[in-house]
Design an enzyme around this catalytic site. Structure first.
Site, PDB file in Angstrom:
ATOM      1  N   CYS A  72      -5.329  -2.483  -5.931  1.00 39.55           N
ATOM      2  CA  CYS A  72      -4.196  -1.635  -6.294  1.00 39.55           C
ATOM      3  C   CYS A  72      -3.161  -2.427  -7.095  1.00 39.55           C
ATOM      4  CB  CYS A  72      -3.563  -1.009  -5.061  1.00 39.55           C
ATOM      5  SG  CYS A  72      -2.968  -2.205  -3.833  1.00 39.55           S
ATOM      6  N   HIS A 356       0.725  -1.608  -0.360  1.00 35.60           N
ATOM      7  CA  HIS A 356      -0.014  -0.867  -1.383  1.00 35.60           C
ATOM      8  C   HIS A 356       0.842  -0.748  -2.633  1.00 35.60           C
ATOM      9  CE1 HIS A 356      -2.896   1.857  -3.141  1.00 35.60           C
ATOM     10  NE2 HIS A 356      -1.979   2.814  -3.271  1.00 35.60           N
TER      11      HIS A 356
END
Length: 403
Positions: A72, A356
């Site tokens: 990510c 994230h």
């Protein structure tokens, strides 16, 4: 046509300026090249030639990137760079093939361009692009990012820009023998000293990455004993800003972060460099300022703090302007307004160990939220969160090269 942009003569004219400067020994800050008859004539010819070229037509860019295992951080950064117009067009046009003198192979640049080609495909056949080949080539160049552990997006951005620059450097590699003589600039004004150091930098490092992202920091030291002042100049590709301490529910502004970054700092004898006049370590003050402003300024909000035993994350809400960020007050005296508009944000949600990365990027039709393979429109009032980590601003009033 949405997403269509013309090929302009900026790169060609910039290369012409660079050639004239290097061959004539002129400095951009002092040479009035824009009024040269030769320059004006050649620029006119370049404009005619470039206007005859086929228009660069792109899709919407609203395409996701596949997460291939804790990637990510890569996906968020690539989306932000993908929306950096000057780099995107340069990559899609393969301009680096005619622009490089480096002996390095352009393996990473080719792979990066391939990813961008998928993201901006006019047909938009695939709604998700797989960056595996690009990531594999990057890991070969930077083994530190191998494995499936979590990585820092800002670190990845720095390494990526550095490796891309190395491959497409316009300056041929010249082996330096022996120690180069140190230059002294006591008789020069600060602007002249800074210009000389910048010119020296471009003699070795000159690429599209430098054109877009590189700026120059000035570090000013003032000795408290003899009042001697000295300056050093360093090239930067991003500004890492401290966040003022607040409670978790507190709020600060980007301006407060910039003020903290540029405020005068007192250094004791143990932490100060040697005074050039006293010839010893003395108490002094230090101040940072921006001497040369880049076309794209990347602002890193330093949310992660490392102590002796652990790493902690600040979740303080930092508000930032979407348009007309004025950095002139942090530059040379009387430089006037230096304005930037926001076009991309890299966000970090979660904690140090369980986080994230996502991105928010603007295009001609508004803002979108990029969460790996998912792409959804987002309104401007949803951009300001306490997850903002890296901000990408484009210069909006580039009236002079010097600033």
């Amino acid at each position: 046509m949405p997403g269509a942009s013309g090929v302009n003569a900026e790169g060609s004219c910039e290369a012409l300026c660079r050639t004239l400067v290097s061959q004539k020994g002129l400095q951009r800050e002092t040479a009035d090249i824009s009024h040269s008859v030769l320059y004006t004539s050649l620029m006119g010819l370049l404009l005619v030639t470039d206007n005859e070229k086929e228009k660069l037509t792109v899709g919407s860019g609203r395409v996701g990137l596949k997460n291939i295992g804790n990637t990510c951080f890569l996906n968020a950064v690539v989306q932000c760079l993908s929306h950096t117009r000057g780099l995107r067009d340069y990559s899609l046009l393969k301009s680096y093939r005619d622009d490089k003198f480096s002996k390095e192979e352009t393996k990473l640049m080719e792979a990066f361009s391939q990813v961008l080609s998928g993201l901006w495909d006019v047909n938009e056949g695939d709604r998700v692009v797989n960056p595996r080949q690009f990531y594999n080539i990057f890991k070969e160049a930077v083994p530190y990012f191998s494995g499936y552990s979590q990585q820092d997006a800002q670190e990845f951005l720095r390494f990526l820009l550095d490796k891309l620059h190395t491959e497409i450097n316009r300056r041929p590699y010249v082996r330096r023998t022996g120690k180069e003589p140190e230059q002294t600039f006591a008789r020069f004004r600060i602007s002249e000293e800074a210009a000389a150091m910048w010119k020296k930098h471009l003699e070795r490092d000159d690429s599209r990455i430098v054109d877009l992202f590189s700026g120059q920091l000035r570090s000013s030291l003032h000795c408290s004993v003899c009042s001697h002042s000295s300056n050093t100049f360093d090239v930067f590709c991003d500004l890492s800003l401290p966040i003022p301490k607040r409670s978790s529910a507190g709020q600060v502004t980007l301006r407060e972060c910039l003020e903290l970054f540029s405020q005068e700092e007192k250094l004791d004898k143990d932490n100060s460099p040697m005074c050039e006049r006293c010839n010893r370590h003395t108490e002094c003050t230090k101040r940072l300022s921006i001497q040369r402003f880049p076309q794209v300024i990347v602002i890193h909000l330093n949310r992660f703090t490392t102590s002796r035993w652990s790493i902690s994350k600040s979740t303080v809400y930092v508000s930032f302007p979407l348009t007309n960020l004025d950095l002139g007050r942090y530059g040379p005296v009387d430089c006037g307004p230096v304005l930037y508009d926001l076009y991309a944000i890299c966000n970090h949600a979660g904690t140090v160990n369980m986080g994230h990365y996502t991105a928010c990027c603007s295009d001609e039709n508004g803002w979108c939220f990029y969460n790996d393979s998912s792409v959804t429109p987002v309104s401007e009032n949803q951009l300001q969160t306490n997850q903002a980590y890296v901000l990408f601003y484009q210069r909006s009033n580039s009236t002079t090269i010097r600033k």
